[in-house]
Write a protein that holds these residues in place. Structure first.
Motif, PDB file in Angstrom:
ATOM      1  N   THR A  54      41.122  53.253  43.227  1.00 54.15           N
ATOM      2  CA  THR A  54      39.806  52.713  42.891  1.00 54.15           C
ATOM      3  C   THR A  54      39.983  51.258  42.457  1.00 54.15           C
ATOM      4  OG1 THR A  54      37.786  53.098  41.604  1.00 54.15           O
ATOM      5  CG2 THR A  54      39.875  53.505  40.485  1.00 54.15           C
ATOM      6  N   SER A  56      38.594  47.891  39.538  1.00 56.60           N
ATOM      7  CA  SER A  56      37.864  47.420  38.358  1.00 56.60           C
ATOM      8  C   SER A  56      37.508  45.956  38.576  1.00 56.60           C
ATOM      9  CB  SER A  56      38.692  47.590  37.088  1.00 56.60           C
ATOM     10  OG  SER A  56      39.859  46.790  37.129  1.00 56.60           O
ATOM     11  N   GLU A  58      36.895  42.125  36.761  1.00 59.23           N
ATOM     12  CA  GLU A  58      37.220  41.337  35.575  1.00 59.23           C
ATOM     13  C   GLU A  58      36.028  40.515  35.077  1.00 59.23           C
ATOM     14  OE1 GLU A  58      40.758  39.050  36.463  1.00 59.23           O
ATOM     15  OE2 GLU A  58      42.007  40.655  35.635  1.00 59.23           O
ATOM     16  N   ALA A  91      43.179  49.879  40.963  1.00 56.96           N
ATOM     17  CA  ALA A  91      43.465  50.873  39.924  1.00 56.96           C
ATOM     18  C   ALA A  91      43.863  52.181  40.600  1.00 56.96           C
ATOM     19  CB  ALA A  91      42.251  51.069  39.023  1.00 56.96           C
ATOM     20  N   GLY A  92      44.417  53.095  39.821  1.00 55.47           N
ATOM     21  CA  GLY A  92      44.888  54.351  40.404  1.00 55.47           C
ATOM     22  C   GLY A  92      45.993  54.083  41.398  1.00 55.47           C
ATOM     23  N   SER A  95      46.919  50.372  41.885  1.00 55.88           N
ATOM     24  CA  SER A  95      47.232  49.542  40.720  1.00 55.88           C
ATOM     25  C   SER A  95      48.416  48.614  40.972  1.00 55.88           C
ATOM     26  CB  SER A  95      47.510  50.420  39.498  1.00 55.88           C
ATOM     27  OG  SER A  95      48.594  51.301  39.751  1.00 55.88           O
TER      28      SER A  95
END
Length: 218
Positions: A54, A56, A58, A91-92, A95
């Motif tokens: 996934t 994220s 900033e 991410a995940g 990452s």
């Protein structure tokens, strides 16, 4: 969070020394703010290739210009204009890539505000309205290109509600300090096209926009 509170207290103390100036229908208030755009994102999986991966988004801090028109002494309308750049981080399962993309965001937001204290020197307000967000100059990172090949990244524009709360504190009869907080309902689908392979990820960005600035009333 202590710094804006200290600024507000200091401004309120300074405001006590100047004459009260009522807000009136037909007035314009032009502000310059510094804003922090703080995503409160909830992202799904990158499908179909990375079901356990996934992303994220900033934060960014940028200058902003806004215009407020007083429809009556208690009702005003505000339009904000700013653009910010945000890095999208893996991410995940993603990452290890770090930054996977970046995008510029242009989110013009129009709110209708209620101002319960038009008299005096301290003018709180609450507002609600609409936002239209344009994502532009969106690019894949070098780490993503290295991992999966040349990739075209597109983010779908967003339309949704916005809410705000804030206060104008008179410093002179025309100049005021402003503290403002907004929440924007901002959702997008990011499409990553690598040759014939197409991956998509749904992201609810839903940022808080926290601002401090100076306004001049005309």
């Amino acid at each position: 969070m202590r710094t804006p509170l200290l600024i507000a207290l200091a401004a309120a103390g300074a405001a006590a020394a100047i004459p009260a100036q009522a807000q009136e229908a037909g007035d314009w208030l032009v502000r310059a703010r510094a804003i922090a755009v703080v995503p409160n994102e909830d992202a799904g999986a990158v499908l179909p290739s990375f079901p356990t991966g996934t992303v994220s988004v900033e934060n960014d801090v940028v200058p902003e210009l806004d215009f407020t028109y007083f429809i009556s002494k208690n009702i005003s309308a505000e339009l904000i204009l700013a653009t910010s750049k945000h890095n999208v981080i893996g991410a995940g399962a993603l990452s290890g890539l770090g930054e996977v993309a970046d995008s510029w965001v242009l989110p013009p937001t129009l709110t209708l505000q209620y101002r319960p204290l038009p008299e005096g020197k301290v003018h709180p307000y609450v507002g609600a309205g609409l936002n239209y967000t344009i994502f532009y100059n969106t690019d894949a990172s070098s780490s993503l290109v290295t991992a999966i090949g040349a990739t075209d990244v597109k983010m779908k524009d967003s339309f949704g509600p916005a809410a705000q709360i804030g206060v104008d504190i008179d410093l002179t009869d025309r100049v005021s300090l402003n503290l403002d907080a907004k929440w924007i309902d901002m959702d997008t689908t990011t499409t990553l096209t690598t040759g014939a392979l197409v991956n998509k990820v749904d992201v609810s960005i839903d940022p808080f926009v926290l601002g401090v600035g100076v306004g001049i009333r005309f």
